[in-house]
Design an enzyme around this catalytic site. Structure first.
Site, PDB file in Angstrom:
ATOM      1  N   SER A   1       0.848  -1.176   0.000  1.00 29.71           N
ATOM      2  CA  SER A   1       0.000   0.000   0.000  1.00 29.71           C
ATOM      3  C   SER A   1       0.890   1.234   0.000  1.00 29.71           C
ATOM      4  O   SER A   1       2.082   1.155   0.345  1.00 29.71           O
ATOM      5  CB  SER A   1      -0.882  -0.012   1.264  1.00 29.71           C
ATOM      6  OG  SER A   1      -1.493   1.238   1.485  1.00 29.71           O
TER       7      SER A   1
ATOM      8  N   TYR B   1      -2.894  -1.325  10.396  1.00 25.54           N
ATOM      9  CA  TYR B   1      -2.723  -1.487   8.945  1.00 25.54           C
ATOM     10  C   TYR B   1      -1.359  -0.956   8.514  1.00 25.54           C
ATOM     11  O   TYR B   1      -0.629  -1.600   7.747  1.00 25.54           O
ATOM     12  CB  TYR B   1      -3.846  -0.748   8.229  1.00 25.54           C
ATOM     13  CG  TYR B   1      -3.870  -0.911   6.727  1.00 25.54           C
ATOM     14  CD1 TYR B   1      -4.565  -1.967   6.141  1.00 25.54           C
ATOM     15  CD2 TYR B   1      -3.217  -0.004   5.902  1.00 25.54           C
ATOM     16  CE1 TYR B   1      -4.601  -2.112   4.766  1.00 25.54           C
ATOM     17  CE2 TYR B   1      -3.252  -0.143   4.519  1.00 25.54           C
ATOM     18  CZ  TYR B   1      -3.952  -1.195   3.959  1.00 25.54           C
ATOM     19  OH  TYR B   1      -3.979  -1.342   2.576  1.00 25.54           O
TER      20      TYR B   1
END
Length: 252
Positions: free
Chosen positions: A134, A147
């Site tokens: 990401s 995350y």
């Protein structure tokens, strides 16, 4: 025909990657939790003329991974570590069980699957591991501590295993997209709006797209094309890398 195992393949980025890689001629193992039913993705791939099978697989369980590997029709030459989830909350309100689960799925799970497939890749003298990271493998945002910790960890894991596999034709890389419009991101929009106390439209415009000079969501087809390139002969010396697809976010 090479075989690619895609985790978290029942929806979102995983579904798009499974379908797109099947179109390149790979045999796809679409894996996910039983409640997410990857068989529907497999049916769509086969209906389009592709080759695929489903695997029920929990990336947080050694036993589940071993059982799934034993049932595959052929060993995977390519692993796409895609399984993921999100939880948005300030750290003081973040349930630690949820925090641990995100790390288990997106970091430890990637290690668990890679560990399972590496012996076969080494024996056959070929393997490709593509991790789905990401933009949050490189930068941080508030309210996503688990995350971001997982995705930053995935970046380091990629580099370490690239070095461990440098003596054979195995590569390990991580694709790092900014926001891809998927059901996971749609859920984040609502969660971010609640956490920040702002409208959902402002989350899209100010939180998600404003940091990207190009100002558009990433498309899953872009990620499929990058993954396909990483599997190709011209990419055999690309390893230990973070392939950033961020619309210029980190160029500032």
């Amino acid at each position: 025909m090479h075989t690619v195992l895609v985790t978290g393949a029942a929806s979102g980025i995983g579904e798009g990657l499974a379908a797109g890689l099947a179109r390149t001629g790979l045999h796809v193992v679409a894996s996910d939790l039983e409640r997410h039913d990857p068989t529907q993705v497999v049916a769509r791939i086969r209906a389009a003329g592709g080759s695929a099978e489903a695997a029920i697989l929990d990336v947080t369980s050694d036993d589940s991974v071993a059982a799934a590997m034993a049932r595959l029709s052929r060993p995977p030459d390519v692993l796409v570590n895609n399984a993921g989830l999100q939880h948005v909350a300030p750290l003081e309100e973040f349930p630690m069980a949820k925090w641990d689960y995100l790390i288990q799925v997106m970091l430890t799970g990637a290690a668990r699957l890679t560990r399972a497939v590496l012996p076969g890749m080494r024996a056959r003298g070929f393997g490709r591991v593509v991790n789905i990271g990401s933009i949050h493998s490189l930068v941080a945002s508030p309210y996503k501590s688990a995350y971001i910790a997982a995705k930053h960890g995935l970046a380091g894991f990629t580099k370490a295993i690239a070095l461990e596999t440098a003596g054979v034709d195995i590569t390990v890389n991580t694709i790092c997209p900014s926001y891809v419009r998927t059901p996971l991101v749609d859920a984040q929009i609502a969660d971010q709006a609640r956490a920040r106390g702002i409208p959902e439209a402002e989350v899209i415009g100010k939180v998600m797209l404003e940091p990207m000079p190009k100002g558009v969501f990433i498309d899953v087809q872009e990620l499929t094309g990058i993954a396909a390139f990483l599997l190709s002969p011209p990419a055999r010396n690309i390893t230990g890398q973070l392939i950033v697809v961020d619309g210029g976010w980190t160029a500032r």
